[in-house]
Design a protein around this motif. Structure first.
Motif, PDB file in Angstrom:
ATOM      1  N   ALA A  35       0.802  -1.231   0.000  1.00 31.90           N
ATOM      2  CA  ALA A  35       0.000   0.000   0.000  1.00 31.90           C
ATOM      3  C   ALA A  35       0.832   1.276   0.000  1.00 31.90           C
ATOM      4  O   ALA A  35       0.437   2.263  -0.609  1.00 31.90           O
ATOM      5  CB  ALA A  35      -0.955  -0.001   1.182  1.00 31.90           C
ATOM      6  N   ASP A  36       1.965   1.264   0.646  1.00 32.77           N
ATOM      7  CA  ASP A  36       2.770   2.493   0.749  1.00 32.77           C
ATOM      8  C   ASP A  36       4.080   2.392  -0.029  1.00 32.77           C
ATOM      9  O   ASP A  36       5.035   3.088   0.267  1.00 32.77           O
ATOM     10  CB  ASP A  36       3.034   2.820   2.218  1.00 32.77           C
ATOM     11  CG  ASP A  36       3.760   1.698   2.946  1.00 32.77           C
ATOM     12  OD1 ASP A  36       3.917   0.599   2.367  1.00 32.77           O
ATOM     13  OD2 ASP A  36       4.166   1.912   4.102  1.00 32.77           O
ATOM     14  N   ARG A  37       4.093   1.540  -1.049  1.00 31.79           N
ATOM     15  CA  ARG A  37       5.314   1.335  -1.826  1.00 31.79           C
ATOM     16  C   ARG A  37       5.067   1.617  -3.296  1.00 31.79           C
ATOM     17  O   ARG A  37       3.929   1.574  -3.768  1.00 31.79           O
ATOM     18  CB  ARG A  37       5.797  -0.105  -1.627  1.00 31.79           C
ATOM     19  CG  ARG A  37       6.108  -0.343  -0.155  1.00 31.79           C
ATOM     20  CD  ARG A  37       6.851  -1.574   0.191  1.00 31.79           C
ATOM     21  NE  ARG A  37       7.721  -2.126  -0.791  1.00 31.79           N
ATOM     22  CZ  ARG A  37       8.025  -3.413  -0.840  1.00 31.79           C
ATOM     23  NH1 ARG A  37       7.515  -4.242   0.050  1.00 31.79           N
ATOM     24  NH2 ARG A  37       8.845  -3.870  -1.746  1.00 31.79           N
TER      25      ARG A  37
END
Length: 195
Positions: A35-37
């Motif tokens: 999700a945060d990559r």
């Protein structure tokens, strides 16, 4: 351990095998994991493909809209815009499809697949002269019909390929093959379609 790359690999194999529901479950896990990559873009694009295969067009639209909002190179954004435009066609939103295809060909003017998609959306919207021009632009960029046929090109429903073939034959002024393509389109299900 970092499960993201393994999940993407597994989803690809499941998708190739035609196991779309299983690929979707794996991609949903990958979406949480990444999700945060930067790899989230790959997940969203693949989710769009799988949702399309499953004919879940509202979800397809949502992930492609998220995808094209991410920072990325113009080639990747163009592919996302093209798929998003095709999703708008599937949802029956032809004005938005045409506008999105125009955004795609403005960004990637040599992308024949986007020109074919634009031709299809314009034809379905009853804008025949513009559709014919877009078809000729596609042929100018890819006389071998790249964008209609190829390893990463698929149609939902499958008979929709004949719609694109008919547009291509029309752009080439080949009446008999165009007629045959329209007949295949209609006989395989296009007569019951939305357009």
């Amino acid at each position: 351990p970092d499960m993201g790359p393994a999940l993407l690999g597994l989803a690809d194999v499941l998708d190739i095998r035609g196991e779309s529901a299983e690929a979707l479950a794996v991609l949903q896990r990958a979406r949480v994991s990444l999700a945060d990559r930067p790899e989230l873009a790959d997940v969203l694009f693949r989710l769009g493909v799988v949702y399309t295969r499953l004919e879940r067009y509202d979800e397809t639209r949502d992930v492609y809209e998220q995808y094209v909002a991410l920072p990325m190179e113009s080639e990747a954004r163009g592919s996302g815009l093209c798929n998003l435009a095709e999703t708008y066609v599937s949802l029956g939103d032809l004005p938005r499809a045409v506008a999105t295809y125009h955004a795609c060909v403005d960004l990637r003017p040599d992308y024949a697949g986007a020109w074919w998609g634009l031709a299809s959306a314009l034809a379905r919207a009853g804008r025949g002269a513009e559709a014919e021009r877009a078809g000729r632009e596609a042929l100018n960029r890819a006389p071998d019909w790249q964008g209609i046929r190829g390893p990463n090109v698929f149609y939902v429903p499958a008979y929709d390929v004949h719609y694109y073939e008919a547009l291509a034959f029309h752009a080439m002024d080949k009446l008999e093959p165009e007629l045959a393509a329209w007949e295949r389109y209609l006989s395989e299900g296009g007569a019951q379609g939305r357009f």
